[in-house]
Each structure stands twice: as structure tokens, then as C-alpha cells.
Write a protein that holds these residues in place. Structure first.
Motif, PDB file in Angstrom:
ATOM      1  N   TRP A  73       0.797  -1.220   0.000  1.00  0.00           N
ATOM      2  CA  TRP A  73       0.000   0.000   0.000  1.00  0.00           C
ATOM      3  C   TRP A  73       0.832   1.273   0.000  1.00  0.00           C
ATOM      4  N   SER A  74       1.871   1.345   0.817  1.00  0.00           N
ATOM      5  CA  SER A  74       2.643   2.597   0.889  1.00  0.00           C
ATOM      6  C   SER A  74       3.291   2.906  -0.463  1.00  0.00           C
ATOM      7  N   ASP A  75       3.827   1.896  -1.111  1.00  0.00           N
ATOM      8  CA  ASP A  75       4.439   2.084  -2.424  1.00  0.00           C
ATOM      9  C   ASP A  75       3.381   2.449  -3.470  1.00  0.00           C
ATOM     10  N   THR A  76       2.254   1.762  -3.431  1.00  0.00           N
ATOM     11  CA  THR A  76       1.177   2.006  -4.393  1.00  0.00           C
ATOM     12  C   THR A  76       0.637   3.427  -4.272  1.00  0.00           C
ATOM     13  N   LEU A  77       0.337   3.861  -3.045  1.00  0.00           N
ATOM     14  CA  LEU A  77      -0.205   5.204  -2.846  1.00  0.00           C
ATOM     15  C   LEU A  77       0.798   6.282  -3.229  1.00  0.00           C
ATOM     16  N   SER A  78       2.061   6.057  -2.917  1.00  0.00           N
ATOM     17  CA  SER A  78       3.107   7.007  -3.290  1.00  0.00           C
ATOM     18  C   SER A  78       3.239   7.094  -4.810  1.00  0.00           C
ATOM     19  N   ASP A  79       3.234   5.957  -5.482  1.00  0.00           N
ATOM     20  CA  ASP A  79       3.331   5.935  -6.945  1.00  0.00           C
ATOM     21  C   ASP A  79       2.161   6.670  -7.586  1.00  0.00           C
ATOM     22  N   MET A  80       0.953   6.426  -7.087  1.00  0.00           N
ATOM     23  CA  MET A  80      -0.226   7.079  -7.655  1.00  0.00           C
ATOM     24  C   MET A  80      -0.165   8.590  -7.437  1.00  0.00           C
ATOM     25  N   ALA A  81       0.220   9.015  -6.256  1.00  0.00           N
ATOM     26  CA  ALA A  81       0.311  10.452  -5.982  1.00  0.00           C
ATOM     27  C   ALA A  81       1.351  11.114  -6.880  1.00  0.00           C
ATOM     28  N   ASN A  82       2.508  10.494  -7.015  1.00  0.00           N
ATOM     29  CA  ASN A  82       3.561  11.071  -7.855  1.00  0.00           C
ATOM     30  C   ASN A  82       3.153  11.126  -9.326  1.00  0.00           C
ATOM     31  N   THR A  83       2.434  10.130  -9.790  1.00  0.00           N
ATOM     32  CA  THR A  83       2.038  10.072 -11.193  1.00  0.00           C
ATOM     33  C   THR A  83       0.898  11.037 -11.500  1.00  0.00           C
ATOM     34  N   TRP A  84      -0.034  11.166 -10.588  1.00  0.00           N
ATOM     35  CA  TRP A  84      -1.256  11.921 -10.861  1.00  0.00           C
ATOM     36  C   TRP A  84      -1.198  13.393 -10.481  1.00  0.00           C
ATOM     37  N   PHE A  85      -0.340  13.790  -9.537  1.00  0.00           N
ATOM     38  CA  PHE A  85      -0.408  15.145  -8.987  1.00  0.00           C
ATOM     39  C   PHE A  85      -0.295  16.237 -10.052  1.00  0.00           C
ATOM     40  N   TRP A  86       0.843  16.312 -10.761  1.00  0.00           N
ATOM     41  CA  TRP A  86       1.026  17.404 -11.728  1.00  0.00           C
ATOM     42  C   TRP A  86       0.102  17.318 -12.931  1.00  0.00           C
ATOM     43  N   PRO A  87      -0.178  16.144 -13.473  1.00  0.00           N
ATOM     44  CA  PRO A  87      -1.183  16.102 -14.545  1.00  0.00           C
ATOM     45  C   PRO A  87      -2.552  16.627 -14.083  1.00  0.00           C
ATOM     46  N   PHE A  88      -2.935  16.325 -12.841  1.00  0.00           N
ATOM     47  CA  PHE A  88      -4.204  16.833 -12.325  1.00  0.00           C
ATOM     48  C   PHE A  88      -4.164  18.350 -12.171  1.00  0.00           C
ATOM     49  N   VAL A  89      -3.091  18.876 -11.585  1.00  0.00           N
ATOM     50  CA  VAL A  89      -2.970  20.321 -11.387  1.00  0.00           C
ATOM     51  C   VAL A  89      -2.998  21.054 -12.730  1.00  0.00           C
ATOM     52  N   ILE A  90      -2.275  20.543 -13.708  1.00  0.00           N
ATOM     53  CA  ILE A  90      -2.244  21.179 -15.036  1.00  0.00           C
ATOM     54  C   ILE A  90      -3.631  21.126 -15.682  1.00  0.00           C
ATOM     55  N   SER A  91      -4.288  19.982 -15.623  1.00  0.00           N
ATOM     56  CA  SER A  91      -5.621  19.846 -16.219  1.00  0.00           C
ATOM     57  C   SER A  91      -6.621  20.769 -15.530  1.00  0.00           C
ATOM     58  N   LEU A  92      -6.545  20.854 -14.227  1.00  0.00           N
ATOM     59  CA  LEU A  92      -7.439  21.736 -13.483  1.00  0.00           C
ATOM     60  C   LEU A  92      -7.178  23.199 -13.826  1.00  0.00           C
ATOM     61  N   ALA A  93      -5.914  23.577 -13.912  1.00  0.00           N
ATOM     62  CA  ALA A  93      -5.563  24.961 -14.246  1.00  0.00           C
ATOM     63  C   ALA A  93      -6.063  25.338 -15.636  1.00  0.00           C
ATOM     64  N   VAL A  94      -5.920  24.440 -16.595  1.00  0.00           N
ATOM     65  CA  VAL A  94      -6.406  24.719 -17.956  1.00  0.00           C
ATOM     66  C   VAL A  94      -7.926  24.807 -17.952  1.00  0.00           C
ATOM     67  N   ARG A  95      -8.556  23.992 -17.152  1.00  0.00           N
ATOM     68  CA  ARG A  95     -10.023  23.999 -17.063  1.00  0.00           C
ATOM     69  C   ARG A  95     -10.531  25.295 -16.427  1.00  0.00           C
ATOM     70  N   ILE A  96      -9.865  25.782 -15.395  1.00  0.00           N
ATOM     71  CA  ILE A  96     -10.305  26.975 -14.662  1.00  0.00           C
ATOM     72  C   ILE A  96      -9.941  28.262 -15.393  1.00  0.00           C
ATOM     73  N   ARG A  97      -8.826  28.307 -16.047  1.00  0.00           N
ATOM     74  CA  ARG A  97      -8.312  29.536 -16.660  1.00  0.00           C
ATOM     75  C   ARG A  97      -9.315  30.239 -17.560  1.00  0.00           C
TER      76      ARG A  97
END
Length: 107
Positions: A73-97
Motif C-alpha cells: 500500500w505505501s508504495d502504491t499510494l506514493s506511486d499514484m500520488a507522484n504520477t497523478w499530482f502534476w497532470p491533475f494540477v495542469i488539467s485543473l488549471a487549464v479547465r479553470i483559466r
């Protein structure tokens, strides 16, 4: 043929070849997939379709890890957070802008 073991060997080869730690590779992979899907599909990042593909790709990666190692679990959750964080932030920023620009007073 043990597909999870072959996949794991390929991932280790990438890590050994780049010399980058696993966390950084997840960050780069998430961003690379996001941009590749944006270019190939022509869909805006604000549609969240490129981000959805990043989510599916990471879930596939974690499924292969699970088949090779079992649940960590610790490895899985860390991997998911690292993979998803910046793509989510970028997608959200483009959506809100566009909404922010549209709502700004003209003068």
C-alpha cells in the motif's frame, strides 16, 4: 511467459538506464502520458480526457506491480500520488483559466 516479471524487468531497465529514482520516473511518466495523449487525440487538457488516460495507465502499472510483488500500500499510494499530482494540477488549471478570463472585468 510471465508478463508481470517481464514488465518489471523493463521498468528496472528504465530506472537503471536513467539513474533516476522511482518517484521521479512516476512524475515524468505522468507528464509524458498527459502530453502524448493531448497531442495524439487533439483534446484539450481541460477536458480531463488526457488526465483520465494517465489515471488508467497508472492503475495498469500498479496492477502489474501487484501481480509481481503483491499489495504494498505505501508504495502504491506514493506511486499514484507522484504520477497523478502534476497532470491533475495542469488539467485543473487549464479547465479553470478560461472561466477566470471570461469573468474578469473589461476596461
Amino acid at each position: 511467459m510471465d508478463i508481470p516479471a517481464l514488465y518489471h524487468q523493463f521498468i528496472l531497465w528504465i530506472g537503471d538506464g536513467t539513474g533516476l529514482p522511482d518517484a521521479i520516473l512516476h512524475i515524468h511518466a505522468g507528464l509524458a502520458i498527459l502530453l502524448a495523449v493531448r497531442v495524439v487525440t487533439g483534446r484539450s487538457l481541460g477536458t480531463f480526457i488526457p488526465f483520465a488516460v494517465v489515471v488508467v495507465a497508472e492503475l495498469g502499472n500498479e496492477t502489474m506491480d501487484y501481480l509481481a510483488y503483491g499489495m504494498r500500500w505505501s508504495d502504491t499510494l506514493s506511486d499514484m500520488a507522484n504520477t497523478w499530482f502534476w497532470p491533475f494540477v495542469i488539467s485543473l488549471a487549464v479547465r479553470i483559466r478560461p472561466m477566470v478570463l471570461r469573468d474578469r472585468p473589461r476596461g
